[in-house]
Write a protein that holds these residues in place. Structure first.
Motif, mmCIF file in Angstrom:
data_model
loop_
_atom_site.group_PDB
_atom_site.id
_atom_site.type_symbol
_atom_site.label_atom_id
_atom_site.label_comp_id
_atom_site.label_asym_id
_atom_site.label_seq_id
_atom_site.Cartn_x
_atom_site.Cartn_y
_atom_site.Cartn_z
ATOM 1 N N LEU A 188 -2.115 1.261 3.380
ATOM 2 C CA LEU A 188 -1.434 0.914 2.413
ATOM 3 C C LEU A 188 -1.004 1.796 1.112
ATOM 4 O O LEU A 188 -0.065 1.801 0.861
ATOM 5 C CB LEU A 188 -1.636 -0.617 1.954
ATOM 6 C CG LEU A 188 -1.544 -1.646 2.998
ATOM 7 C CD1 LEU A 188 -2.159 -2.978 2.497
ATOM 8 C CD2 LEU A 188 0.050 -1.704 3.394
ATOM 9 N N ALA B 6 0.844 -0.060 -5.314
ATOM 10 C CA ALA B 6 -0.371 1.019 -4.909
ATOM 11 C C ALA B 6 -1.361 0.900 -5.716
ATOM 12 O O ALA B 6 -2.694 1.351 -5.247
ATOM 13 C CB ALA B 6 0.483 2.355 -4.940
ATOM 14 N N SER C 297 1.015 4.801 2.194
ATOM 15 C CA SER C 297 2.352 4.473 2.215
ATOM 16 C C SER C 297 3.074 4.311 1.057
ATOM 17 O O SER C 297 4.229 4.432 0.853
ATOM 18 C CB SER C 297 2.644 3.423 3.424
ATOM 19 O OG SER C 297 1.955 2.282 3.073
ATOM 20 N N LEU C 298 2.456 3.387 0.096
ATOM 21 C CA LEU C 298 2.954 2.887 -1.001
ATOM 22 C C LEU C 298 3.320 4.094 -1.937
ATOM 23 O O LEU C 298 4.482 4.143 -2.607
ATOM 24 C CB LEU C 298 2.098 2.070 -1.764
ATOM 25 C CG LEU C 298 2.321 0.493 -1.027
ATOM 26 C CD1 LEU C 298 1.374 -0.516 -1.630
ATOM 27 C CD2 LEU C 298 3.744 -0.088 -1.190
ATOM 28 N N SER D 227 6.012 6.136 -0.731
ATOM 29 C CA SER D 227 7.284 5.775 -0.822
ATOM 30 C C SER D 227 8.028 5.702 -2.219
ATOM 31 O O SER D 227 9.157 5.402 -2.124
ATOM 32 C CB SER D 227 7.449 4.358 -0.023
ATOM 33 O OG SER D 227 6.630 3.424 -0.925
ATOM 34 N N THR D 228 7.475 6.285 -3.149
ATOM 35 C CA THR D 228 7.814 6.312 -4.417
ATOM 36 C C THR D 228 8.316 7.756 -4.732
ATOM 37 O O THR D 228 7.988 8.794 -3.999
ATOM 38 C CB THR D 228 6.817 5.805 -5.417
ATOM 39 O OG1 THR D 228 5.714 6.759 -5.320
ATOM 40 C CG2 THR D 228 6.506 4.487 -5.143
ATOM 41 N N LEU E 25 6.482 -0.783 -6.282
ATOM 42 C CA LEU E 25 5.634 0.047 -5.289
ATOM 43 C C LEU E 25 4.576 0.591 -5.834
ATOM 44 O O LEU E 25 3.390 0.537 -5.506
ATOM 45 C CB LEU E 25 6.748 0.863 -4.687
ATOM 46 C CG LEU E 25 7.778 0.310 -3.775
ATOM 47 C CD1 LEU E 25 8.494 1.315 -3.233
ATOM 48 C CD2 LEU E 25 7.215 -0.473 -2.467
#
Length: 154
Positions: free
Chosen positions: A35, A129, A38-39, A42-43, A125
């Protein structure tokens, strides 16, 4: 139903790793570490160096934890204290890496929001994170403590 949670000086094999402490923490470490990865990915990766460090730590810990899980699940280890001490050393190192990455990620999230101002989704996000990064750090610390207890019982 008897489990191996009470046996000290025992390194589990196969499916027993999902029933023993500290090995029960492998799956949550992988889930929360994934997690975080991926977080952060994704930013926006600005500034580059701190975010790249966080992603590097997340990838390294995810891959090595998965390999460590496979070693224990396949029974490739032989109930020796060297494996128990390596388990303590790795999880302590991973906890230290994740702690440094978590603090850096929290600092960057706070600083970047104040200095530049991001849109709401990216900020959320980043906050998520940070939360999952600190939870992953906590899981690695708990795993290290219980691994050290098991190591001392050898």
């Amino acid at each position: 139903m008897a489990t191996n949670t009470g046996q000290m000086g025992y390194l589990p094999r196969g499916g027993a790793i999902f029933c023993t402490i500290p090995d029960i923490f492998y799956l949550p470490e992988l889930v929360f570490g994934g997690l975080v990865l991926s977080l952060v990915a994704s930013t926006y990766l600005l500034p580059y160096n701190p975010q790249a460090y966080v992603i590097s730590v997340a990838i390294f810990c995810f891959v090595v934890t998965f390999l460590w899980l496979l070693i224990f699940a396949c029974g490739s280890h032989h109930n020796r204290s060297s494996w128990a001490s390596a388990d303590v050393a790795y999880h302590g190192f991973a906890a230290l890496l994740y702690l440094s990455a978590s603090v850096l990620l929290a600092y960057i999230t706070i600083f970047w929001d104040i200095a530049v101002g991001r849109d709401e989704l990216i900020y959320k996000l980043d906050v998520a994170a940070v939360v999952f990064s600190f939870l992953t750090t906590l899981l690695y610390v708990i795993h290290t403590i219980f691994s050290a207890i098991r190591w001392k019982s050898f």
